[in-house]
Motif scaffolding. Structure first.
Motif, PDB file in Angstrom:
ATOM      1  N   ALA A  12       0.846  -1.185   0.000  1.00 61.66           N
ATOM      2  CA  ALA A  12       0.000   0.000   0.000  1.00 61.66           C
ATOM      3  C   ALA A  12       0.871   1.220   0.000  1.00 61.66           C
ATOM      4  N   GLY A  13       0.642   2.078  -0.997  1.00 66.19           N
ATOM      5  CA  GLY A  13       1.412   3.313  -1.059  1.00 66.19           C
ATOM      6  C   GLY A  13       2.827   3.052  -1.501  1.00 66.19           C
ATOM      7  N   ASP A 204      -3.054   6.155   1.348  1.00 65.78           N
ATOM      8  CA  ASP A 204      -2.793   4.778   0.939  1.00 65.78           C
ATOM      9  C   ASP A 204      -4.001   3.874   1.104  1.00 65.78           C
ATOM     10  N   LYS A 368      -1.795   1.765  -5.582  1.00 65.88           N
ATOM     11  CA  LYS A 368      -2.295   1.559  -4.228  1.00 65.88           C
ATOM     12  C   LYS A 368      -2.475   0.084  -3.871  1.00 65.88           C
TER      13      LYS A 368
END
Length: 443
Positions: A12-13, A204, A368
């Motif tokens: 994530a992110g 995120d 993401k």
């Protein structure tokens, strides 16, 4: 989540390298949110009284009313509800949302430059069920409506824990329930949940796809800007047409006489006329007058007012705004001016209208939900680009190869595109050196 899904355990992110805990405003361990809230309250206190609009003054035509409703002085307020009441807007939004719901968001594993399609938990969420309350098709349809009318698409990413990189579900969020804010060069989102609670999450944990006019926080609302004029005009034209039908298509008239009449006689005559001859129930009642009175028509007919022409212009305006060929939303006139045949028009729609939305959605989903360099996410538009059966089979035959022409597709690859089971010897690539009649790939 299953551990064998290469796209389920994603980073994530990927751009930031870490995942921040921004779960709720009441999270005592979130020092970032505590600092942000304190700064925000200080800014509000400093700005208090500089530009406030009392609720009592938010009436049609005022600045506050315009800010809330998207209207401007002298025009009707435009909202999501009455925008969709205009047939051309509803048809355009339904067309684009339905098309995005049909397309597959394919997940891939990446090795060097080779991408291999996989169907794990993430694929299932993107294409079958986003959330316990949302099927994927409904989620993308709703999200497209948010993007096309409000200028922003929001889909919340639910994870097992605030620090997990796995994804449990994807929840579409209405733009009016979500507020993006900037904190230390990162976006955070305040969400009002359906039960009334408020949460703040990190960028995120949110798929955010803005439309045109993105200023770093949000895209430009089509309702408040480009759709305001055509929708206001269409609503006004509908009101005029409805009033004409309610009055039985009877125009405004003047009763003339050379005799002298006083105020009481005028009032009595007007009341009698309204009682006997106005309204839809009296539209066919014969008009009987005496005393030397003459009837003179002073209003315009529907043709004089050009309501039908105005409706066509509204359809063309809305189609131009959404990038939809007018014939796709029921405007059949002048369709040949947009291309050579409906198939070419459909291809152009996928390439230039859906393409601009697909690119932004797949890039946001990849950054993401995917792991950089290991997995990726991309749309497969082939379902909307298939030609008719004759042209499709001719293309397959050329791809399989013929005598003197090596093939570049295998028989099982073609069968897969037509949703057919694989053939036992269908994985051989024809090299073009065998006579076409003896080649099993082309028989």
């Amino acid at each position: 989540m299953h551990g064998d899904d290469p796209c389920a355990c994603s980073s994530a992110g990927t751009g930031s390298g870490n995942h921040r805990d921004m779960s709720t405003p009441n999270n005592a361990g979130s020092s970032i949110l505590t600092e942000w809230r304190a700064r925000r309250e200080a800014e509000r206190a400093a700005a208090q009284g500089t530009h406030t609009i009392p609720i009592s003054e938010m009436e049609p035509g005022s600045e506050g009313y315009s800010w809330l409703t998207g209207s401007s002085p002298g025009r009707r307020a435009v909202s999501e509800r009455n925008a969709l009441a205009v047939g051309a807007v509803y048809a355009s939004v339904a067309l684009i949302g339905g098309a995005l719901g049909q397309l597959m968001l394919q997940t891939y594993t990446v090795k060097d430059t080779l991408k291999t399609p996989v169907q794990g938990d993430l694929w299932y969420m993107l294409n079958e069920e986003m959330h316990p309350r949302w099927s994927a098709a409904l989620g993308w349809d709703f999200s497209a409506q948010s993007l096309l009318l409000h200028g922003n698409l929001y889909i919340r990413i639910h994870r097992p824990t605030p620090f997990s990189v796995n994804v449990e579900s994807l929840e579409p969020i209405h733009p009016l329930r979500c507020t993006p804010l900037l904190h230390e060069d990162r976006l955070i989102y305040t969400i009002v949940n359906l039960d009334g609670t408020v949460e703040t999450i990190d960028q995120d944990d949110m798929l955010h796809v803005p439309g045109p006019g993105f200023d770093g926080l949000r895209g430009m609302s089509q309702i408040r800007h480009v759709l305001r004029q055509p929708i206001s005009t269409a609503l006004a034209a509908n009101d005029v047409g409805e009033n004409m039908l309610t009055d039985g298509l009877r125009p405004d008239i003047v009763l003339q006489t050379d005799a002298k009449v006083d105020r009481d006689q005028v009032k009595l005559l007007r009341d009698q006329w309204m009682e006997r001859y106005s309204g839809l129930s009296n539209s066919n009642a014969p008009v009987v007058i005496g005393g030397g009175l003459k009837v003179e028509k002073i209003s315009m007919t529907a043709a004089d007012a050009q309501l039908l022409d105005r409706e066509k212009l509204t359809v063309e305006d809305v189609a131009r705004i959404f990038g939809v060929p007018p014939y796709m939303i029921g405007q059949m006139e002048k369709q040949t001016s947009f291309g050579k045949g409906l198939e070419e028009l459909g291809t152009s729609f996928v390439r230039y209208t859906l393409g601009r939305h697909m690119t932004k959605i797949q890039q946001e989903a990849s950054r993401k939900l995917a792991t950089r360099g290991k997995t990726s996410i991309a749309y497969d538009p082939s379902a909307l680009l298939k030609g008719d059966m004759t042209s499709r089979y001719a293309a397959y035959r050329a791809a399989l190869g013929r005598a003197g022409e090596p093939g570049w597709m295998r028989q099982n690859e073609v069968r897969q595109l037509e949703n057919l089971p694989p053939a036992p010897d269908g994985d051989k690539l024809f090299n073009g050196t065998v006579d076409a009649q003896s080649n099993p790939a082309t028989d």
